[in-house]
Design an enzyme around this catalytic site. Sequence first.
Site, PDB file in Angstrom:
ATOM      1  N   GLY A   1       0.811  -1.214   0.000  1.00 27.22           N
ATOM      2  CA  GLY A   1       0.000   0.000   0.000  1.00 27.22           C
ATOM      3  C   GLY A   1       0.843   1.263   0.000  1.00 27.22           C
ATOM      4  O   GLY A   1       0.554   2.228  -0.719  1.00 27.22           O
ATOM      5  N   CYS A   2       1.911   1.265   0.782  1.00 28.98           N
ATOM      6  CA  CYS A   2       2.780   2.448   0.866  1.00 28.98           C
ATOM      7  C   CYS A   2       3.576   2.635  -0.419  1.00 28.98           C
ATOM      8  O   CYS A   2       3.827   3.767  -0.842  1.00 28.98           O
ATOM      9  CB  CYS A   2       3.695   2.337   2.073  1.00 28.98           C
ATOM     10  SG  CYS A   2       2.765   2.364   3.633  1.00 28.98           S
TER      11      CYS A   2
END
Length: 135
Positions: free
Chosen positions: A44-45
């Site tokens: 996600g990051c």
Amino acid sequence: MSVELGDKAPDFTLPTDGAGSVTLSKLNGKKVVLYFYPKDDTSGCTAEACGFRDSFPDYGGTGAVVIGISKDSVASHDKFKKKHGLPFILASDTGGDVCEKYGVWVEKSMYGRKYMGIERATFLVAEVLKAARAL
């Protein structure tokens, strides 16, 4: 503490990738995009960072400075930045003080287990160092 629309953006000085440092108050007169994220090189990051990377020409066109902040070390930021070709600053808040000031250090829950972590959040800091939180 939490930052709301129109609040004075809390100042900070943090170490950055490339053995540098960044002080928010020294950016007075510029638009600043602060984005807080939980962890370097997680799915996600990474997607979020690559989204900022791909949109960076748009930010650059406005004169905005983009700063990603997490609790990861500078060494971790250096690897993450190089691996994904990130053209913006990654700052290291290992002590979590800046995360606390901006209200993004929160209780989270995964599979019923509660823990403290960084809530993904983005702030636009105007030229006069006033903040607006974008969700």
